[in-house]
Design a protein around this motif. Structure first.
Motif, short mmCIF file in Angstrom:
data_model
loop_
_atom_site.label_atom_id
_atom_site.label_comp_id
_atom_site.label_asym_id
_atom_site.label_seq_id
_atom_site.Cartn_x
_atom_site.Cartn_y
_atom_site.Cartn_z
N ASP A 108 0.67 -1.31 0.19
CA ASP A 108 -0.04 0.03 0.13
C ASP A 108 0.96 1.26 -0.02
OD1 ASP A 108 -2.67 -1.29 0.00
OD2 ASP A 108 -1.83 -2.15 1.97
N ASN A 109 1.95 1.05 -0.74
CA ASN A 109 2.83 2.42 -0.95
C ASN A 109 2.78 3.15 -2.13
OD1 ASN A 109 4.46 2.10 1.64
ND2 ASN A 109 4.89 0.09 0.50
N VAL A 123 11.26 -0.67 3.20
CA VAL A 123 10.17 0.56 3.22
C VAL A 123 9.10 -0.18 3.67
CG1 VAL A 123 8.79 1.74 1.64
CG2 VAL A 123 11.17 1.79 1.22
N GLY A 124 8.40 0.63 4.62
CA GLY A 124 7.22 -0.17 5.46
C GLY A 124 5.95 -0.39 4.60
N ASP A 125 4.88 -0.04 5.19
CA ASP A 125 3.67 -0.21 4.78
C ASP A 125 3.16 1.47 4.92
OD1 ASP A 125 3.82 -2.81 4.31
OD2 ASP A 125 2.54 -3.02 6.25
N HIS A 126 2.08 1.66 3.58
CA HIS A 126 1.38 2.92 3.56
C HIS A 126 2.24 4.19 3.58
CE1 HIS A 126 -2.50 0.55 4.57
NE2 HIS A 126 -1.69 0.23 5.54
N CYS A 127 3.51 3.88 2.72
CA CYS A 127 4.37 5.09 2.77
C CYS A 127 4.12 6.07 1.53
CB CYS A 127 5.71 4.81 2.93
SG CYS A 127 6.31 3.81 4.39
N ILE A 128 4.56 7.32 1.45
CA ILE A 128 4.41 8.25 0.18
C ILE A 128 5.68 8.66 0.17
CG2 ILE A 128 3.21 10.00 -0.73
CD1 ILE A 128 0.70 9.45 0.84
N LEU A 129 6.26 8.41 -1.14
CA LEU A 129 7.56 8.97 -1.41
C LEU A 129 7.29 9.89 -2.67
CD1 LEU A 129 8.30 6.54 0.01
CD2 LEU A 129 10.31 6.24 -1.01
#
Length: 256
Positions: A108-109, A123-129
């Motif tokens: 969910d990134n 990189v974990g979950d639900h991240c926005i880059l």
């Protein structure tokens, strides 16, 4: 579902409903889960495992050999979870044997255009880059972290869960959980209150985390001096524990 002008090497394992656009290349050591859509002009090499429901847009390079000069062709891996969106021109490299040999991206990134994730990152979950963000090797990024466009993160840095970085931030040290950071080099600017509200943190937890931030950043304490006070707070509010964990696991020191 595979365009006739795509190249899928023998040995690649694709679920029946995986879509592959024209002029894309899928290597022999690649496994792609159900519901994933690969756009045109995408290159995916392996060993790489990609989960279900991902979308990978044109000109992304996924699972390529890393840019570490110590890399000598070892069969290191890239593992990507489910429901990620990887936009145009992103580059994601496999790991090295100098670490665990795996680059990992959770689920969910959103990786916006031209993001770079280097070898051995987690990189974990639900991240926005956001656009053109770059993670150097061995970086760890916690769940729900948001990195503004053109953020640059030094190798081995750890960024805790629910962190938010402003555009153009240069991260040379670790950022504790929940903290907002900005600048070159990154400086702390309070707790990510609005983000935590949106994720359902209670008003009581928000007040506690604000107090915890003041203990770390307003009382001129070292991390070792601050931790006992934070541990007392965590006994009554578990929301403090991720902050304690990010401080305890820091290897480069925290931003100040």
């Amino acid at each position: 579902m595979i365009h006739p002008q795509a190249i899928v090497e023998p040995g690649a394992k694709l679920a029946e409903d995986v879509e592959v656009g024209p002029w894309s290349y899928i290597g022999a050591d690649v496994e792609i889960g159900a519901g994933t859509c690969i756009g045109p002009h995408v290159v995916i090499k392996g060993p790489t495992v990609i989960g279900e429901g991902n979308r990978i847009f044109q000109f992304a390079s996924v699972g390529e050999e890393c840019q570490d000069k110590k890399y000598n062709g070892e069969p290191t891996r890239l593992v990507i979870g489910d429901r990620n969106v990887i936009r145009e021109g992103c580059t994601i490299h496999r790991g090295t044997i100098q670490d665990e040999g795996i680059t990992r991206i959770g689920s969910d990134n959103l990786l916006m255009a031209y993001v770079h994730v280097a070898h051995d990152c987690v990189v974990g979950d639900h991240c926005i880059l956001a656009n053109s963000t770059a993670l150097a090797g061995h970086v760890k990024l916690g769940d729900y972290a948001i990195l503004g466009g053109f953020t640059a993160v030094h190798q081995f840095c750890q960024i805790g869960p629910h962190v938010m970085c402003g555009a153009g931030t240069v991260v040379l040290k670790d950022i504790p959980a929940y903290v907002m950071a900005n600048g070159n080099t990154a400086e702390p600017h309070g707790i990510n209150m609005e983000g935590l509200r949106r994720r359902g943190f209670s008003p009581e937890s928000l007040r506690t985390l604000r107090q915890a931030y003041k203990i770390i950043y307003r009382k001129n304490l070292t991390v070792a001096e601050a931790l006992p006070q934070l541990q007392q707070m965590a006994a009554t509010d578990p929301a403090v524990q991720p902050l304690i964990d990010s401080l305890s696991n820091s290897t480069r020191g925290i931003i100040r």
